[in-house]
Design an enzyme around this catalytic site. Sequence first.
Site, PDB file in Angstrom:
ATOM      1  N   LYS A   1      66.930  58.454  25.295  1.00 13.67           N
ATOM      2  CA  LYS A   1      67.160  57.003  25.365  1.00 13.67           C
ATOM      3  C   LYS A   1      65.959  56.398  26.082  1.00 13.67           C
ATOM      4  O   LYS A   1      65.891  56.388  27.294  1.00 13.67           O
ATOM      5  CB  LYS A   1      68.450  56.727  26.148  1.00 13.67           C
ATOM      6  N   THR A  52      65.671  54.041  41.775  1.00 15.93           N
ATOM      7  CA  THR A  52      66.586  54.681  42.719  1.00 15.93           C
ATOM      8  C   THR A  52      67.983  54.074  42.583  1.00 15.93           C
ATOM      9  O   THR A  52      68.997  54.771  42.645  1.00 15.93           O
ATOM     10  CB  THR A  52      66.040  54.532  44.151  1.00 15.93           C
ATOM     11  N   GLU A 108      59.302  49.761  47.270  1.00 17.83           N
ATOM     12  CA  GLU A 108      58.445  50.089  46.136  1.00 17.83           C
ATOM     13  C   GLU A 108      58.129  48.801  45.383  1.00 17.83           C
ATOM     14  O   GLU A 108      59.035  48.094  44.957  1.00 17.83           O
ATOM     15  CB  GLU A 108      59.158  51.076  45.208  1.00 17.83           C
TER      16      GLU A 108
HETATM   17  P1  NAD Z   1      65.826  51.357  35.421  1.00 12.52           P
HETATM   18  O1  NAD Z   1      66.159  52.427  36.385  1.00 12.52           O
HETATM   19  O2  NAD Z   1      66.784  50.243  35.259  1.00 12.52           O
HETATM   20  O3  NAD Z   1      65.606  51.987  33.968  1.00 12.52           O
HETATM   21  C1  NAD Z   1      65.215  53.320  33.685  1.00 12.52           C
HETATM   22  C2  NAD Z   1      65.930  53.804  32.439  1.00 12.52           C
HETATM   23  O4  NAD Z   1      67.335  53.850  32.699  1.00 12.52           O
HETATM   24  C3  NAD Z   1      65.783  52.910  31.221  1.00 12.52           C
HETATM   25  O5  NAD Z   1      65.781  53.696  30.043  1.00 12.52           O
HETATM   26  C4  NAD Z   1      67.036  52.065  31.270  1.00 12.52           C
HETATM   27  O6  NAD Z   1      67.368  51.536  30.014  1.00 12.52           O
HETATM   28  C5  NAD Z   1      68.049  53.077  31.743  1.00 12.52           C
HETATM   29  N1  NAD Z   1      69.218  52.533  32.435  1.00 12.52           N
HETATM   30  C6  NAD Z   1      69.320  51.370  33.124  1.00 12.52           C
HETATM   31  N2  NAD Z   1      70.556  51.222  33.620  1.00 12.52           N
HETATM   32  C7  NAD Z   1      71.257  52.320  33.255  1.00 12.52           C
HETATM   33  C8  NAD Z   1      72.604  52.757  33.484  1.00 12.52           C
HETATM   34  N3  NAD Z   1      73.453  52.037  34.182  1.00 12.52           N
HETATM   35  N4  NAD Z   1      72.988  53.945  32.964  1.00 12.52           N
HETATM   36  C9  NAD Z   1      72.124  54.703  32.259  1.00 12.52           C
HETATM   37  N5  NAD Z   1      70.854  54.332  32.016  1.00 12.52           N
HETATM   38  C10 NAD Z   1      70.417  53.162  32.505  1.00 12.52           C
HETATM   39  O7  NAD Z   1      64.405  50.798  35.781  1.00 12.52           O
HETATM   40  P2  NAD Z   1      63.821  49.345  35.392  1.00 12.52           P
HETATM   41  O8  NAD Z   1      64.867  48.314  35.511  1.00 12.52           O
HETATM   42  O9  NAD Z   1      63.138  49.464  34.110  1.00 12.52           O
HETATM   43  O10 NAD Z   1      62.776  49.147  36.561  1.00 12.52           O
HETATM   44  C11 NAD Z   1      63.253  48.729  37.839  1.00 12.52           C
HETATM   45  C12 NAD Z   1      62.519  49.418  38.940  1.00 12.52           C
HETATM   46  O11 NAD Z   1      62.641  50.838  38.803  1.00 12.52           O
HETATM   47  C13 NAD Z   1      61.025  49.210  38.948  1.00 12.52           C
HETATM   48  O12 NAD Z   1      60.714  48.039  39.623  1.00 12.52           O
HETATM   49  C14 NAD Z   1      60.534  50.432  39.658  1.00 12.52           C
HETATM   50  O13 NAD Z   1      60.562  50.245  41.040  1.00 12.52           O
HETATM   51  C15 NAD Z   1      61.505  51.492  39.306  1.00 12.52           C
HETATM   52  N6  NAD Z   1      61.010  52.398  38.277  1.00 12.52           N
HETATM   53  C16 NAD Z   1      60.644  53.642  38.646  1.00 12.52           C
HETATM   54  C17 NAD Z   1      60.162  54.507  37.707  1.00 12.52           C
HETATM   55  C18 NAD Z   1      59.744  55.884  38.043  1.00 12.52           C
HETATM   56  O14 NAD Z   1      58.945  56.463  37.326  1.00 12.52           O
HETATM   57  N7  NAD Z   1      60.278  56.489  39.071  1.00 12.52           N
HETATM   58  C19 NAD Z   1      60.023  54.116  36.390  1.00 12.52           C
HETATM   59  C20 NAD Z   1      60.434  52.823  36.021  1.00 12.52           C
HETATM   60  C21 NAD Z   1      60.917  51.991  36.992  1.00 12.52           C
END
Ligand code: NAD
Length: 499
Positions: free
Chosen positions: A199, A254, A405
Amino acid sequence: MSDIERTTTQLPEPSAPAWEYAPAPESKEIVRLRDRYDLFVDGRSIEPKTGRYFETIDPAHEEPLAEVAEAGEEDVDLAARAAREAWETRWRDLPGKERAKYLYRIARALQERSREFAVLESMNNGKPIKESRDVDVPLAAAHFFYYAGWADKLEYAFPGRSPRPLGVAAQITPWNFPLLMCAWKLAPALATGNTAILKPASTTPLTALLLAEVMEQAELPPGVVNVITGPGGKTGGWLAAHPDIAKIAFTGSTEIGKVLRRNVAGTGKRLTLELGGKAANIIFEDAPIDQAIEGIVNGIFFNQGEVCCAGSRLFVQESVADVVVDKLKSRLSTLRVGDPLDKNTDVGAINNRDQLEKIAELVQSGIEEGAEIFQPECVLPERGFWFRPTLFTNVSQSHRIAREEIFGPVLSILTFRTPDEAVEKANNTEYGLSAGIWTDKGSRILWMAERMKAGVVWANTFNRFDPASPFGGYKESGFGREGGRHGLEPYLDLDGGAV
Ligand code: NAD
Ligand code: MN
């Protein structure tokens, strides 16, 4: 007076060096965008049962690229059944050396189609083409090559154990390294005999969907890899909750990592989380300063700082703080911000508007809390999501920009006097993903590395990745390792066959 002296004195005052480059755009011709992308389930494209599609854009121009299917609960169920059946009938019992052949094919196809992948990645993510071309795509291929090598050697990876695959893995990836994160997840899952449902993040689905084409090209048995697209909270949530899922591998925030951990509790599903970070990059006075400057720039401006292991907190020993800050400011002024498809671009577009707003809000908090901001002058394109490379001095440990972050091109600079103080300050964070140490002394590198509460410690370099090297965090940066022999473990029941 010698000739040389005479000529030099006659030269005009040196002015600021010019760093103008002629435009060097990479052509988009190689990418054949479809108007619409369906779900990839059981080896073929299927229309979503929801009947709904969402737009995916190019963040550098805010132009739509394509429509992508929104998978509903029924679609998730179809994908889960396909992956389950493929596991039981076509993949679980295939000899390791046969699985390896598919992985090698996928790796080679990625290499053959590397330019297509690089251009598409830069179009959908906003990252500079030189990064997608030289880092994301080659590393993605390298991960498939590397894990192909393990597929028929699992009993040697874990001597005396009986490694068995778990079943269907749900793999949820972020938007910062869309293709590379798919490779980090798929390669070890397939090598160990699991099937997968991927996904991708909703803002960057296109390279995952192109990877689905590669799976067809490699003639991977249907259902072994499925790609479903849709919003995280819905599609991602349904996927993680599906009873046929044996393992969840998540990279992202996180916040969502915590949600998943709560939801998985008591279900027996295995979970690995790769989450955020606030890495310390530590410069000692005996470090090679010019190399360190390059390492600092790479640490925080690579991929616009949208990197979980970015060196976002710089700790400089007080005796060299002035020279490091001066050099950094001058180096920042040479960074070329703009068109991701220009081969000379150093800093591309921020991936999405939400992220841009988050960066702007945190930078504003830095100013309000009393830190001193520096941004080079540069002309930003009118459309698209852009943020100037930024650094802050006069930062204190309590400032939000030193704790949270930012996930953007923003560096917070702090100072220290002694190695003990550097350790104390560097570890004073809720995260623990990576750290960098710059010093001439080998003994100090080892002394520091032992004390860093971080999964990865780089010495006199930063942001280096290799498929043979495990990657992962401590504390709120998550748990579990991806890469290396360690990266096989989360996909195996190591005592499955034991009596
Ligand atoms: P997110 O954690 O919301 O998304 C990451 C993935 O999880 C995406 O594929 C998203 O569609 C999916 N997702 C979101 N909510 C979910 C849920 N409830 N259940 C299952 N899957 C779910 O990250 P974001 O909103 O794209 O970014 C927000 C913050 O996250 C950024 O500002 C950054 O600080 C952090 N981030 C970290 C990384 C990393 O590599 N560690 C990568 C992207 C973002
Ligand atoms: Mn989110």
